[in-house]
Design an enzyme around this catalytic site. Sequence first.
Site, mmCIF file in Angstrom:
data_model
loop_
_atom_site.group_PDB
_atom_site.id
_atom_site.type_symbol
_atom_site.label_atom_id
_atom_site.label_comp_id
_atom_site.label_asym_id
_atom_site.label_seq_id
_atom_site.Cartn_x
_atom_site.Cartn_y
_atom_site.Cartn_z
ATOM 1 N N HIS A 130 3.416 -62.389 -41.089
ATOM 2 C CA HIS A 130 2.334 -63.105 -41.755
ATOM 3 C C HIS A 130 1.878 -64.247 -40.844
ATOM 4 O O HIS A 130 2.152 -65.422 -41.094
ATOM 5 C CB HIS A 130 2.802 -63.662 -43.104
ATOM 6 C CG HIS A 130 3.121 -62.625 -44.134
ATOM 7 N ND1 HIS A 130 4.297 -61.926 -44.152
ATOM 8 C CD2 HIS A 130 2.395 -62.175 -45.198
ATOM 9 C CE1 HIS A 130 4.305 -61.092 -45.189
ATOM 10 N NE2 HIS A 130 3.165 -61.227 -45.838
ATOM 11 N N GLU A 193 -1.262 -54.482 -45.932
ATOM 12 C CA GLU A 193 -2.033 -54.693 -47.173
ATOM 13 C C GLU A 193 -3.498 -55.028 -46.891
ATOM 14 O O GLU A 193 -4.141 -55.759 -47.639
ATOM 15 C CB GLU A 193 -1.358 -55.781 -48.030
ATOM 16 C CG GLU A 193 0.049 -55.396 -48.464
ATOM 17 C CD GLU A 193 0.736 -56.460 -49.312
ATOM 18 O OE1 GLU A 193 0.091 -57.471 -49.648
ATOM 19 O OE2 GLU A 193 1.932 -56.287 -49.624
ATOM 20 N N GLU A 296 6.849 -51.697 -49.037
ATOM 21 C CA GLU A 296 7.098 -52.937 -49.772
ATOM 22 C C GLU A 296 6.876 -52.670 -51.257
ATOM 23 O O GLU A 296 5.862 -52.078 -51.643
ATOM 24 C CB GLU A 296 6.176 -54.047 -49.278
ATOM 25 C CG GLU A 296 6.584 -55.442 -49.697
ATOM 26 C CD GLU A 296 5.702 -56.505 -49.039
ATOM 27 O OE1 GLU A 296 5.414 -56.382 -47.828
ATOM 28 O OE2 GLU A 296 5.285 -57.450 -49.724
#
Length: 372
Positions: A130, A193, A296
């Site tokens: 991230h 994502e 995930e």
Amino acid sequence: MKSKIYIAVLFALAATSACTITPAKELLLPTDKQATEETVHLYNHLLKQQQQGMMFGHQDDLAYGKGWIDEPGRSDVKEVCGDYPAVYGWELGHLELGNAYSLDSVYFDRIRDWILEAYERGGVNTISWHLRNPLTGGTAWDVSTPGVVASVLPGGEKHELYTQYLDHLADFLLSLKTDNGTYVPILFRPFHEHTGSWFWWGKDLCTPEEYKALWRFTQTYLRDTKNIHHLLYSYSTDRFKSQEKYLERYPGDDVIDLLGFDMYDRSPGYRDLLDKCAATVSRLAKEKGKIAAMTEAGGPIETDTEWWTVTILKTLKPYGLSYVLVWRNPTNKIWEAFAPYPGHPSEADFIQFYNDPETIFQQEATAAKLYN
């Protein structure tokens, strides 16, 4: 029902047989044709293993859990079922800044130690990232300004800064080696994502072409400029409603080794959509010769005491996924635990999940000798 010990023996025999009768020239190569020997073996084992059972993974499993932080040998999962996960997830956010510890307050030196520990016992390591917004200086969740992806591509105003981010990442990745100099294979899962828009690389923040270019530049830089050859590259969407949406930003078969998807159980109709997403990813992976995984996940395990055996196992069993990884267990936030710990309401259901012959934990992974 077959016992876990029996299954482990079968994995050991299969691994021994494969190493005995299959010459190295018959092994399939991942997208990096210069991948290390151990990485090539892991790639081939995962391709075959996903038709035999599904590995279980847990984020930060060795780092902390319910009521403890950095205690050698501890694992909430192990304390429930007697075995470690087969897959260990780690997060490198803030590494790009040169910080000593991650956005989850875990020191990178300790993450390195745990990655080596997991590898030595025969487990699989997967890394997410991230990374900070290089255009605004905000977090990965800073979506206040579109055009961030364009800014880090060659010719963009933040391209040089992004290469500095990659240099920090590369230094860490190149430090993941054993005492004899063997690099630890990693399933690398950046820019995940992206079918949502909560990260600066999300669908409303960049075009499909820009997203693909981000992937391609990143892989080329790590592989060719930094000479990193122990990564398998994981493409990981959030939930999706069609094959077209899943592949809309897919950077190409020559870039990706693993097809995955993230999907948390937070809304009605979860099982039906999970079934559809798993079916699509499994089918595409078979068509493309890729590893498939649920990269995930997490659910309401405090209230749904059959979440492990019914929602996850029953739904995913038909699809031959390599692994399912659930998110972390913050030390003092019971409501955010994504894996059980002793005394948790889902403990009994998780033990049934563990005892199922088609779930794979550390003992079976060790027996399978994934790296040789």
